[in-house]
Design an enzyme around this catalytic site. Structure first.
Site, short mmCIF file in Angstrom:
data_model
loop_
_atom_site.label_atom_id
_atom_site.label_comp_id
_atom_site.label_asym_id
_atom_site.label_seq_id
_atom_site.Cartn_x
_atom_site.Cartn_y
_atom_site.Cartn_z
N CYS A 1 0.85 -1.18 0.00
CA CYS A 1 0.00 0.00 0.00
C CYS A 1 0.89 1.24 0.00
O CYS A 1 1.96 1.21 0.60
CB CYS A 1 -0.91 0.00 1.22
SG CYS A 1 -2.38 -1.03 0.95
N PRO A 2 0.49 2.26 -0.71
CA PRO A 2 -0.84 2.53 -1.25
C PRO A 2 -1.04 2.09 -2.70
O PRO A 2 -2.02 2.49 -3.32
CB PRO A 2 -0.95 4.04 -1.14
CG PRO A 2 0.44 4.52 -1.45
CD PRO A 2 1.35 3.46 -0.81
#
Length: 97
Positions: A34-35
């Protein structure tokens, strides 16, 4: 002290039935931190017609909180989460606009 043993013929639980319609688009973000799964979802959700489902496959634990939070922030419907046999999760999102 006596312990109760497990039954000799334990069977694995049956696979979970899908909780909704199949996705129109599957975004494979396995192996990405992530992201990146959120960025991939944001870039591609417009490819899915309004009312249809997009699935994001991710194995970063942060996605379990990030995907539902993104859906709330962007007013998209988080439909359900599934655990993948190969590890990770599938997040199903319904496009609302």
């Amino acid at each position: 002290m006596r312990f109760r043993g497990r039954a000799k013929s334990e069977e694995p639980p049956p696979p979970a039935e899908p909780a909704g319609p199949p996705p129109v688009l599957v975004i494979d973000a396995l192996g990405r931190k992530c992201p990146i799964p959120i960025i991939m979802l944001a870039e591609r959700i417009r490819e899915v017609p309004v009312g249809e489902i997009v699935a994001v496959l991710a194995d970063d634990a942060a996605a379990r909180t990030d995907v539902p939070a993104w859906c709330r922030m962007k007013s998209q419907d988080f439909v359900w989460e599934e655990t993948l046999a190969q590890g990770g999760w599938g997040f199903h999102i319904r496009r609302t606009y």
